[in-house]
Design a protein around this motif. Sequence first.
Motif, PDB file in Angstrom:
ATOM      1  N   GLU A  22       0.829  -1.207   0.000  1.00 24.49           N
ATOM      2  CA  GLU A  22       0.000   0.000   0.000  1.00 24.49           C
ATOM      3  C   GLU A  22       0.862   1.255   0.000  1.00 24.49           C
ATOM      4  O   GLU A  22       0.542   2.249  -0.677  1.00 24.49           O
ATOM      5  N   HIS A  23       1.949   1.218   0.746  1.00 22.00           N
ATOM      6  CA  HIS A  23       2.878   2.355   0.737  1.00 22.00           C
ATOM      7  C   HIS A  23       3.438   2.573  -0.666  1.00 22.00           C
ATOM      8  O   HIS A  23       3.437   3.712  -1.177  1.00 22.00           O
ATOM      9  N   PHE A  24       3.922   1.516  -1.287  1.00 24.39           N
ATOM     10  CA  PHE A  24       4.524   1.649  -2.609  1.00 24.39           C
ATOM     11  C   PHE A  24       3.495   2.124  -3.633  1.00 24.39           C
ATOM     12  O   PHE A  24       3.802   2.923  -4.519  1.00 24.39           O
ATOM     13  N   ARG A  25       2.271   1.644  -3.502  1.00 25.45           N
ATOM     14  CA  ARG A  25       1.210   2.009  -4.450  1.00 25.45           C
ATOM     15  C   ARG A  25       0.772   3.467  -4.297  1.00 25.45           C
ATOM     16  O   ARG A  25       0.473   4.144  -5.290  1.00 25.45           O
ATOM     17  N   ASP A  26       0.747   3.976  -3.057  1.00 18.87           N
ATOM     18  CA  ASP A  26       0.062   5.237  -2.781  1.00 18.87           C
ATOM     19  C   ASP A  26       0.975   6.442  -2.574  1.00 18.87           C
ATOM     20  O   ASP A  26       0.525   7.579  -2.696  1.00 18.87           O
ATOM     21  N   VAL A  27       2.245   6.217  -2.250  1.00 20.93           N
ATOM     22  CA  VAL A  27       3.137   7.333  -1.890  1.00 20.93           C
ATOM     23  C   VAL A  27       3.960   7.749  -3.106  1.00 20.93           C
ATOM     24  O   VAL A  27       4.408   6.909  -3.890  1.00 20.93           O
ATOM     25  N   GLU A  28       4.161   9.046  -3.244  1.00 22.91           N
ATOM     26  CA  GLU A  28       4.831   9.569  -4.433  1.00 22.91           C
ATOM     27  C   GLU A  28       6.257  10.031  -4.142  1.00 22.91           C
ATOM     28  O   GLU A  28       6.604  10.390  -3.024  1.00 22.91           O
ATOM     29  N   GLY A  29       7.076  10.035  -5.189  1.00 20.84           N
ATOM     30  CA  GLY A  29       8.392  10.653  -5.158  1.00 20.84           C
ATOM     31  C   GLY A  29       9.337  10.089  -4.113  1.00 20.84           C
ATOM     32  O   GLY A  29       9.303   8.907  -3.773  1.00 20.84           O
ATOM     33  N   LEU A  30      10.176  10.947  -3.571  1.00 22.94           N
ATOM     34  CA  LEU A  30      11.216  10.542  -2.646  1.00 22.94           C
ATOM     35  C   LEU A  30      10.663   9.867  -1.399  1.00 22.94           C
ATOM     36  O   LEU A  30      11.319   9.013  -0.805  1.00 22.94           O
ATOM     37  N   ALA A  31       9.453  10.200  -0.991  1.00 23.24           N
ATOM     38  CA  ALA A  31       8.863   9.614   0.214  1.00 23.24           C
ATOM     39  C   ALA A  31       8.529   8.139   0.017  1.00 23.24           C
ATOM     40  O   ALA A  31       8.318   7.423   1.000  1.00 23.24           O
ATOM     41  N   ASN A  32       8.481   7.692  -1.231  1.00 20.69           N
ATOM     42  CA  ASN A  32       8.220   6.288  -1.529  1.00 20.69           C
ATOM     43  C   ASN A  32       9.499   5.496  -1.288  1.00 20.69           C
ATOM     44  O   ASN A  32      10.491   5.655  -2.006  1.00 20.69           O
ATOM     45  N   LEU A  33       9.511   4.647  -0.265  1.00 17.03           N
ATOM     46  CA  LEU A  33      10.753   4.015   0.186  1.00 17.03           C
ATOM     47  C   LEU A  33      11.414   3.137  -0.874  1.00 17.03           C
ATOM     48  O   LEU A  33      12.628   3.247  -1.099  1.00 17.03           O
ATOM     49  N   PRO A  34      10.700   2.242  -1.555  1.00 13.76           N
ATOM     50  CA  PRO A  34      11.370   1.458  -2.598  1.00 13.76           C
ATOM     51  C   PRO A  34      11.881   2.322  -3.748  1.00 13.76           C
ATOM     52  O   PRO A  34      12.952   2.047  -4.302  1.00 13.76           O
ATOM     53  N   LEU A  35      11.124   3.370  -4.118  1.00  5.77           N
ATOM     54  CA  LEU A  35      11.569   4.246  -5.202  1.00  5.77           C
ATOM     55  C   LEU A  35      12.804   5.032  -4.773  1.00  5.77           C
ATOM     56  O   LEU A  35      13.740   5.218  -5.564  1.00  5.77           O
ATOM     57  N   ARG A  36      12.846   5.484  -3.520  1.00  7.98           N
ATOM     58  CA  ARG A  36      14.024   6.179  -2.999  1.00  7.98           C
ATOM     59  C   ARG A  36      15.259   5.278  -3.096  1.00  7.98           C
ATOM     60  O   ARG A  36      16.323   5.720  -3.530  1.00  7.98           O
ATOM     61  N   ALA A  37      15.092   4.019  -2.699  1.00  4.40           N
ATOM     62  CA  ALA A  37      16.217   3.085  -2.781  1.00  4.40           C
ATOM     63  C   ALA A  37      16.658   2.898  -4.226  1.00  4.40           C
ATOM     64  O   ALA A  37      17.861   2.804  -4.512  1.00  4.40           O
ATOM     65  N   ALA A  38      15.696   2.849  -5.151  1.00  7.21           N
ATOM     66  CA  ALA A  38      16.029   2.696  -6.568  1.00  7.21           C
ATOM     67  C   ALA A  38      16.780   3.913  -7.093  1.00  7.21           C
ATOM     68  O   ALA A  38      17.690   3.775  -7.930  1.00  7.21           O
ATOM     69  N   PHE A  39      16.429   5.104  -6.616  1.00  2.00           N
ATOM     70  CA  PHE A  39      17.188   6.303  -7.012  1.00  2.00           C
ATOM     71  C   PHE A  39      18.663   6.138  -6.643  1.00  2.00           C
ATOM     72  O   PHE A  39      19.563   6.422  -7.445  1.00  2.00           O
ATOM     73  N   ALA A  40      18.907   5.676  -5.408  1.00  2.00           N
ATOM     74  CA  ALA A  40      20.295   5.483  -4.982  1.00  2.00           C
ATOM     75  C   ALA A  40      20.965   4.375  -5.787  1.00  2.00           C
ATOM     76  O   ALA A  40      22.129   4.501  -6.189  1.00  2.00           O
ATOM     77  N   ASP A  41      20.236   3.296  -6.045  1.00  2.00           N
ATOM     78  CA  ASP A  41      20.798   2.206  -6.839  1.00  2.00           C
ATOM     79  C   ASP A  41      21.236   2.706  -8.212  1.00  2.00           C
ATOM     80  O   ASP A  41      22.321   2.362  -8.705  1.00  2.00           O
ATOM     81  N   GLN A  42      20.386   3.516  -8.837  1.00  2.19           N
ATOM     82  CA  GLN A  42      20.707   4.030 -10.165  1.00  2.19           C
ATOM     83  C   GLN A  42      21.870   5.020 -10.110  1.00  2.19           C
ATOM     84  O   GLN A  42      22.690   5.088 -11.025  1.00  2.19           O
ATOM     85  N   TYR A  43      21.949   5.786  -9.029  1.00  2.00           N
ATOM     86  CA  TYR A  43      23.075   6.721  -8.857  1.00  2.00           C
ATOM     87  C   TYR A  43      24.390   5.951  -8.937  1.00  2.00           C
ATOM     88  O   TYR A  43      25.310   6.324  -9.684  1.00  2.00           O
ATOM     89  N   TYR A  44      24.471   4.854  -8.179  1.00  2.95           N
ATOM     90  CA  TYR A  44      25.752   4.152  -8.101  1.00  2.95           C
ATOM     91  C   TYR A  44      26.028   3.304  -9.331  1.00  2.95           C
ATOM     92  O   TYR A  44      27.172   3.233  -9.799  1.00  2.95           O
TER      93      TYR A  44
END
Length: 507
Positions: free
Chosen positions: A285-307
Amino acid sequence: MSDAIWSELKALPKPSLGELFADDANRLDQLATRFELGVGGDASGIRFDWSKTHLDAAHIAGFEKLATDMDFDARRAALFAGEIVNPTEGRAAEHTAQRGVGKAESVELAGQYHARMASLVEAIHRGVLGEIKHLIHIGIGGSALGPALAVDALAREGALCDVHVVSNIDGCALEAAFAACDPATTMLAVASKTFTTIETMTNAESAIEWLRDGGVLDPYGRVVALTAAPEKATEWGVDETRILPFSESVGGRYSLWSSIGFPVAMALGWPDFSEFLAGAALMDEHFRDVEGLANLPLRAAFADQYYTRLLGCQTRAVFAYDERLALLPDYLQQLEMESNGKSVKADGTPVDGPTAPITWGGVGTDAQHAVFQLLHQGTNIVPVDFIAAIFPGHDLQPAHHRILLSNCFAQGAALMAGKASEDPARAYPGNRPSATILLDEVSPAAFGALIAFHEHRTFANAVLMGINPFDQFGVELGKEIAKQIEKGGTTFDPSTEALLELAGIAS
């Protein structure tokens, strides 16, 4: 458009971790988030701390722009709607429906399958099928890694059934399980989506022989089949009352939540298995409903892509500072590398950069005395995830857990800060990234949320790269050649021919 965004991201300044903390007093508040669970009256949660990664405001804005350009919202919505998100195989990926989050019809069907599994689990625990003390669970890949991890993490004490997971076709693995079990009180779970997987079915046949040799008059009556092809299980000899189906739209490495989780429910009991599902559903539900940086899996993916994309890091390390999570790096290897280890995009065109890094890792302080030399002073920059729990899984002196957690937190601090020295051999460069996932406790709900987080992190990475994370054709070629060797009559390269001859295998 995405090429231009990547160019912009690559051109951005790359401040050090020390500079990022010095320049932003609110950095910890922005990048360290507590995820509340509250399942079954449990007020525990999980802290996700990505503040020791190099994400800054400019890069975050760029990655959010990339997510928009790659239609992240639409791809995410399609996943939860049960639409086709695996275009090469024309399938949906409905593992979230197994947790009660997804297309209504799929959630309803999953509920029916779970009710069937719960009835069988409870019947076995009540002794309806006789005295059952042991369960040998036979599968491979996702049909084995998930159950093995979950049982090891959650059922070390007070297990309702002694569970042994066997995946390797090497007979030594099966013999080890036999040695630990009494055939008179043992059941078999055979887990195969197609019920034709050669390693699994070969092991299952040997287990049937072991039961028969051990005096069990009806060995097939001791088998529970976990499959998306129930008719194949019936043909093999399993009674339909002991066949636990799951949907074709549930992929192997995402199948722990389905009937593939039967051994977990056997070990824990159904109430704890339900909490495991509920914890995962909260993350869904968190992943489905939360947007942008506040979305925990998406935030982790941003860091993954950075590295991976911006710094060219080829690996990512995972270290569990908790013996109960010792198998987590193995589990994540399959989840991440089988999902995102691709060289073409979902539309069949070549990828325009690196995809999944090599996932590897180990356990706590053991790894510190083995591989951390390279992490601190080697020439490779390796992003690290530290995973730990505040409350221990044992009743020994508190010093054990205090020293364990002190080491975990110290490693992250040391990787970031480094240490200068006039002696080059004793100098630590620092500025090396890490993230920390800190569970209050390794409860069924927290463990469910942790695994669901990584599933969604894997999906988010795939969307940002434009690839399909739900097929795995790369595992097939070697298996096809192995079948050719078994059939004989095929000529291979000179090296392979020599090996076959030395092993006494005719080609």
